[in-house]
Design an enzyme around this catalytic site. Structure first.
Site, short mmCIF file in Angstrom:
data_model
loop_
_atom_site.label_atom_id
_atom_site.label_comp_id
_atom_site.label_asym_id
_atom_site.label_seq_id
_atom_site.Cartn_x
_atom_site.Cartn_y
_atom_site.Cartn_z
N GLY A 1 7.69 -1.98 -3.17
CA GLY A 1 7.25 -0.65 -2.75
C GLY A 1 6.29 0.04 -3.70
N SER A 2 5.50 -0.73 -4.45
CA SER A 2 4.56 -0.05 -5.35
C SER A 2 3.41 0.59 -4.57
CB SER A 2 4.02 -1.02 -6.42
OG SER A 2 3.14 -1.96 -5.86
N MET B 1 7.26 -7.88 5.20
CA MET B 1 7.11 -9.33 5.34
C MET B 1 7.61 -9.81 6.71
SD MET B 1 5.63 -10.00 2.58
CE MET B 1 5.70 -11.78 2.43
N LEU C 1 4.41 -9.05 13.42
CA LEU C 1 4.66 -8.06 14.48
C LEU C 1 4.35 -8.69 15.84
CD1 LEU C 1 2.97 -4.89 12.96
CD2 LEU C 1 5.31 -5.71 12.66
N ASN D 1 -2.51 -2.42 7.36
CA ASN D 1 -1.86 -3.32 6.41
C ASN D 1 -2.75 -3.45 5.19
OD1 ASN D 1 0.02 -5.29 5.47
ND2 ASN D 1 -1.44 -6.89 6.05
N HIS E 1 -3.67 -6.18 2.10
CA HIS E 1 -3.55 -7.61 1.80
C HIS E 1 -4.31 -7.91 0.51
CE1 HIS E 1 -2.88 -11.83 2.78
NE2 HIS E 1 -4.11 -12.05 2.34
N LEU F 1 -2.85 -12.61 12.70
CA LEU F 1 -2.38 -12.38 11.33
C LEU F 1 -3.55 -12.10 10.39
CD1 LEU F 1 -0.01 -12.54 9.25
CD2 LEU F 1 -0.66 -14.94 8.94
N ASP F 2 -3.48 -10.96 9.69
CA ASP F 2 -4.45 -10.60 8.65
C ASP F 2 -5.90 -10.66 9.15
OD1 ASP F 2 -2.34 -10.27 6.88
OD2 ASP F 2 -2.51 -12.29 6.07
C1 GRF Z 1 1.07 -6.23 -2.07
O1 GRF Z 1 0.40 -7.15 -2.88
C2 GRF Z 1 0.42 -6.14 -0.72
O2 GRF Z 1 -0.95 -6.34 -0.76
C3 GRF Z 1 1.09 -7.28 0.04
O3 GRF Z 1 2.41 -7.27 -0.40
C4 GRF Z 1 2.48 -6.71 -1.71
C5 GRF Z 1 3.45 -5.56 -1.64
O4 GRF Z 1 3.70 -4.99 -2.90
N1 GRF Z 1 0.96 -7.09 1.46
P1 GRF Z 1 4.49 -3.62 -3.01
O5 GRF Z 1 5.83 -3.82 -2.30
O6 GRF Z 1 3.67 -2.55 -2.36
O7 GRF Z 1 4.68 -3.41 -4.48
#
Ligand code: GRF
Length: 190
Positions: free
Chosen positions: A13-14, A91, A94, A108, A110, A145-146
């Site tokens: 969750g950063s 993760m 959808l 999203n 990535h 996806l992505d």
């Molecule tokens: C990040 O690197 C984001 O780009 C990817 O998953 C990671 C999630 O990190 N989709 P955080 O949970 O937000 O710290």
């Protein structure tokens, strides 16, 4: 205009924290209505609770199908009048049930310069490819996806001594700048 966010996480969750902080600093004009995790042990839940944001754990393993799970997600987000869904380390793939419920309203982040290195382990993919630069992308989520339209990207160098972890750390720093900016761009209709 409705600037209500719903944020979906599975872990650390950063990026969620970066969004919370950007709102607190008034760099991002939005409100987080709910943080939903598919994992009860996601550390990001504590970050939301510390900020006084409602959290919800919806364990995907309790549902018979991806579509059943996604229907519940959609219902919880709609109940809270969420205008924009932000995936932040969520993760889960959808299903169309989810994507069609929020057309062009799911973002999203990535850790690569999409369309390069989609899917899992994008930092290792960049190293294996001997890339000299990589970065982060915020994009709209569609059925692939992505692969949805890019909102913002930012580049970082890949250094000769990089490991997947050191590259991930450098990319993460710019993710935290990029996500609030991209949310603003979408909420402002750009
Ligand atoms: C990040 O690197 C984001 O780009 C990817 O998953 C990671 C999630 O990190 N989709 P955080 O949970 O937000 O710290």
């Amino acid at each position: 205009m409705n600037r209500t966010l719903g944020i979906l996480i599975s872990g650390r969750g950063s990026n969620l924290k970066a969004i919370i902080d950007a709102i607190a600093r008034q760099q991002l004009d939005a409100r987080i209505a709910v943080v939903i995790s598919n994992r009860a042990d996601a550390p990001g839940l504590d970050r939301a609770i510390a900020a006084g944001i409602e959290t919800l754990v919806l364990d995907h393993q309790a549902y018979a199908s991806r579509e059943d799970y996604d229907r519940v997600l959609v219902s919880e987000l709609r109940k809270r009048d969420v205008a924009l869904v932000c995936l932040a380390g969520f993760m889960r793939l959808l299903s169309p049930v989810f994507v069609d419920a929020f057309p062009n309203r799911i973002l999203n982040i990535h850790p690569s310069l999409l369309p390069k290195y989609p899917g899992l382990h994008p930092q290792q993919q960049a190293l294996d490819d001997h890339a000299t630069e990589s970065g982060a992308t915020v994009h709209v989520v569609n059925a692939d996806l992505d692969a949805g339209p890019v909102i913002l990207q930012k580049t970082v160098p890949v250094l000769p001594e990089d490991t997947a972890d050191s590259l991930a750390g450098r990319i993460l720093e710019i993710e935290h700048l990029l996500y609030p900016l991209a949310i603003t761009k979408v909420l402002d209709g750009n």
